[in-house]
Design an enzyme around this catalytic site. Structure first.
Site, PDB file in Angstrom:
ATOM      1  N   ASP A 111       2.489  -0.613  13.106  1.00 46.55           N
ATOM      2  CA  ASP A 111       2.659  -0.539  11.872  1.00 46.55           C
ATOM      3  C   ASP A 111       1.884  -1.594  11.274  1.00 46.55           C
ATOM      4  O   ASP A 111       1.453  -2.486  12.021  1.00 46.55           O
ATOM      5  CB  ASP A 111       4.079  -0.621  11.451  1.00 46.55           C
ATOM      6  CG  ASP A 111       4.615  -0.016  10.225  1.00 46.55           C
ATOM      7  OD1 ASP A 111       3.692  -0.041   9.284  1.00 46.55           O
ATOM      8  OD2 ASP A 111       5.720   0.324   9.992  1.00 46.55           O
ATOM      9  N   ASP A 142       5.852   6.907   3.773  1.00 41.15           N
ATOM     10  CA  ASP A 142       7.287   6.386   3.804  1.00 41.15           C
ATOM     11  C   ASP A 142       8.012   7.435   2.725  1.00 41.15           C
ATOM     12  O   ASP A 142       9.397   7.267   2.929  1.00 41.15           O
ATOM     13  CB  ASP A 142       7.470   5.179   3.302  1.00 41.15           C
ATOM     14  CG  ASP A 142       7.352   4.055   4.600  1.00 41.15           C
ATOM     15  OD1 ASP A 142       7.048   4.814   5.674  1.00 41.15           O
ATOM     16  OD2 ASP A 142       7.323   2.834   4.371  1.00 41.15           O
TER      17      ASP A 142
HETATM   18  C1  GLA Z   1       7.281   0.627   7.384  1.00 38.93           C
HETATM   19  C2  GLA Z   1       7.018   2.147   8.204  1.00 38.93           C
HETATM   20  C3  GLA Z   1       8.340   2.806   7.939  1.00 38.93           C
HETATM   21  C4  GLA Z   1       9.129   1.914   8.977  1.00 38.93           C
HETATM   22  C5  GLA Z   1       9.456   0.574   8.391  1.00 38.93           C
HETATM   23  C6  GLA Z   1      10.181  -0.102   9.365  1.00 38.93           C
HETATM   24  O1  GLA Z   1       7.526   0.779   5.966  1.00 38.93           O
HETATM   25  O2  GLA Z   1       6.092   2.842   7.076  1.00 38.93           O
HETATM   26  O3  GLA Z   1       8.281   3.854   8.754  1.00 38.93           O
HETATM   27  O4  GLA Z   1       8.784   1.849  10.347  1.00 38.93           O
HETATM   28  O5  GLA Z   1       8.015   0.054   8.202  1.00 38.93           O
HETATM   29  O6  GLA Z   1      10.311  -1.614   8.702  1.00 38.93           O
END
Ligand code: GLA
Length: 706
Positions: free
Chosen positions: A442, A509
């Protein structure tokens, strides 16, 4: 004239570049066009008279647009420091171009400016071209490079631009503009790829999925980039693309060189879908290409930061029961990470939550026959972490002031070898501690004031991007069995650079299925569906609060790399049964869905979307009719499916666990419930009529050649 490549190399369309023949000692060759084959056939080698420019815009040749090369030399002479030397080169071709079936290299230099330029063009599998310039400083004094861009000409009818707006949870929304005299410039300064690009398409007005001459240009790079489309009264329009360089990021001393990222150009005579399929065809030749994407359960939306073994065991049991193949433990497992205010940078398992490490969970998941995946955010650091307390100098910043926080975090300076090694070794230890089959990598903030303290705060996004690639490559080499996913607050790092290194993108997300229909549709413009993580959320979306049926959510997810993002402990037995049916259907069809040509249909009703996949040999297609919202009329829509076998006959049946409503039966004898068989030509010209349906419902149709 050179037409490159000389032959079609297969793929939906072949993009061709026509150049005036370079003359040794002459100017850089003019580009006569970038078009889809068979354009330029039958020119008989004629040197078409043109006003066009070379692959590098040069001021010295009488071009008054933003030059392709910007920069200057700093010289030290008796009168002091002299800036502004060598700022207007005019490159002259050296020798004959080197040409093979799939590459063309032109070398040039400017003796006065003491600069050498090499331009390389490569034909990509699938039919696109990629082009890059490399600049070398031959002089004793340093050359401060400000920008180096590849220029691709448009024809005079290509006057409409389509690019993307985008934000967290709403990535890649198309927007159109008309091209006028002046410059349309798109700067992606996020320090990561961004939610909106970098991609631009320019075509004849109104171009669509299947209509219109279009050129698509995108830099294959995960840092800052720039795209510009400009023209003035003297110079025809073109697209320029490159890396966006910050002050002092690239300073070339004698003998040093800088290469632009690959600039990928794809031309089509038939709208955007052939462009998309050219890129998918290339992606399917990559060594990292995922041939079969397992069904994932990612626990982020189910449990957030609340990790405990019993809950996860329960989730794993249920997941295994319904056919899930990989369980992913998301954010929250490492030192101090009980919420998003702490821990980034301290990449060791927190004994407060995982007293025996991750091994018991990984083993449990493996015993159930599933793979185990883990989340990392390697390029980040929280001020509340041991890493920061011990090494405040590891933070990227431009001055003595730390940049503003985003999501409570700062960026770790990977260009600092100590910080780089810290993350590398910490991740290595975790990955060695138990069997981890997959990493979700990420990157949850933009790069603000991203200087390196090693260099007095000088901007370092260029070097940080290279360091990111290096870190990922080193870990890939250490753990060749691990599969890597690129995520950046959802779909913030999806580009043609990183795709060569990973197997999957977390697309957004936003797991609300209705929004996902649109995000997936436009992500597919660049990325084949098997790369696109698509998860079934809980019934009421955590992002929008909207509630959909399981069938709507599942029929949205099955086209991508399917997964679940839902606390399935809350799912009823009936829902679990249905999920299992969808998973079974996905497993039976993923080989087909992830190897065929994607089609997106142009429809007159904005409340309906239709898309699908056609087998390479045209023996089968699966189509989705997606009723997003209430139609304003009762006329229904006609799904016209391009590219089937014109003379062959097809039988149409509903597919997928969801059965369409009875009112849809018997409406069209040629449609999915009729018995008539129809030809590919009929399906392309007349199409299947689907009446107005209930909003937020999807029907899947299987077309089989008889
Ligand atoms: C980001 C990712 C999510 C999740 C969060 C965790 O927003 O896109 O899918 O993994 O971080 O903190």
């Amino acid at each position: 004239m050179i037409v490159f490549p000389g032959n079609d190399l297969g793929g939906p369309e072949t993009t061709r570049l026509a150049l005036a023949s370079p003359r040794p000692g002459g100017d850089l060759p003019k580009v006569l066009g970038v078009q889809a084959a068979p354009c330029f056939d039958g020119c008989g080698g004629a040197e078409v008279a043109n006003l066009n420019t070379s692959l590098l815009l040069e001021h010295a040749t009488g071009v008054y647009l933003h030059p392709g090369l910007t920069g200057h030399r700093i010289a030290q002479d008796p009168e002091g420091i002299q800036a502004g030397r060598s700022w207007s080169p005019r490159f002259l071709v050296e020798g004959q171009p080197e040409q093979t079936d799939n590459s063309l290299t032109i070398k040039a230099r400017d003796e006065d400016a003491q600069l050498a330029l090499e331009t390389r063009v490569e034909a990509m599998a699938g039919g696109s071209l990629r082009i890059r310039h490399t600049l070398r400083n031959l002089g004793a004094d340093s050359f401060l490079l400000e920008g180096l861009e590849v220029r691709l000409p448009l024809d005079d009818q290509q006057t409409q631009i389509l690019d993307f707006a985008g934000r967290h949870e709403r990535e890649r929304s198309p927007q159109r503009h008309d091209l006028v005299d002046g410059a349309w410039v798109r700067e992606f300064r996020w320090g990561r790829t961004g939610f909106e690009g970098p991609v631009v398409m320019v075509g004849i007005p109104g171009f669509n999925f299947y209509h219109g001459r279009v050129l698509c240009v995108q830099p294959a790079w995960s840092g800052n980039t720039v795209l510009r489309v400009d023209r003035n009264s003297a110079t025809p329009a073109g697209v320029s693309a490159g890396e966006l360089l910050l002050p002092g990021e690239v300073v070339l001393s004698q003998g040093q060189e800088y290469s632009t990222p690959w600039i990928v150009a794809t031309a089509s005579d038939h709208g955007m879908d052939p462009i998309m399929n050219s890129l998918h065809a290339w992606e399917r030749t990559l060594p990292e290409h995922p041939r079969e994407q397992p069904v994932i359960l990612n626990v982020w939306e189910a449990i957030g930061f609340k990790h405990d073994f019993d809950t996860l065991r329960d989730l794993a049991d249920r997941a295994a029961r319904i056919g899930v193949e990989r369980l992913v433990l998301d954010d929250g497992w490492f030192h101090l990470r009980r919420d998003d205010t702490a821990g980034l940078g301290d990449w060791w398992v927190d004994p407060a939550v995982w007293p025996q490490g991750l091994k018991p969970l990984a083993n449990y998941v493996h015993k159930l026959g599933m793979q185990f995946g883990l989340w990392f955010e390697p390029e980040m650091i929280n001020p509340n972490s041991d890493a920061f307390r011990d090494h405040p100098e590891w933070v990227m910043r431009a001055s003595s002031r730390n940049p503003e926080l985003q999501r409570n975090q700062l960026v770790l300076d990977l260009t600092n070898p100590q910080a780089f090694n810290h993350v590398l070794e910490a991740m290595t230890k975790v990955l060695e501690s138990c069997q981890i089959d997959y990493v979700k990598w990420d990157h949850n903030r933009d790069l603000l004031e991203a200087g390196s303290q090693v260099h007095g705060g000088a901007p370092a996004i260029h070097e940080q991007t290279l360091a990111y690639y290096r870190l990922l490559d080193t870990l890939r080499a250490r753990f060749p069995k691990v599969e890597w996913e690129s995520c950046a607050s959802g779909g913030g790092r999806i580009d043609l650079g990183v795709i060569e290194k990973i197997r999957r993108f977390w697309n957004s997300d936003m797991t609300d299925a209705l929004s996902r229909q649109l995000i997936q549709r436009w992500t597919e413009q660049t990325v084949a569906p098997e790369y696109i993580g698509a998860h079934i959320s809980q019934p009421s979306s955590q992002q929008t609060g909207r509630t959909y049926s399981l069938d709507f959510r599942a029929a949205t997810a099955v086209f991508g790399s399917m997964g679940i993002e839902w606390d399935i402990r809350q799912a009823s037995e009936k829902d679990l049964e249905r999920l299992k049916e969808w998973i079974t259907w996905y497993k039976a069809n993923r080989g087909f869905l992830h190897s065929g040509r994607v089609v997106r249909l142009d429809l007159a009703d904005p409340s309906v979307l239709a898309h699908g996949v056609v087998a390479p040999d045209r023996s089968r297609a699966i189509l989705a009719h997606v009723q997003l919202d209430e139609s304003l009329h009762n006329r229904g829509v006609y799904l016209r499916i391009p590219g089937l076998d014109p003379k062959a006959r097809y039988r149409l049946v509903w597919t997928g666990p969801a059965k369409p409503r009875a009112s849809l039966e018997h409406l069209d004898p040629t449609g999915p419930l009729g018995t008539a068989e129809v030809t590919g030509t009929y399906l392309e010209r007349v199409g299947i009529r689907i009446p107005r349906c209930q909003p937020e419902t999807i029907r899947l149709i299987d077309l089989v050649r008889v």
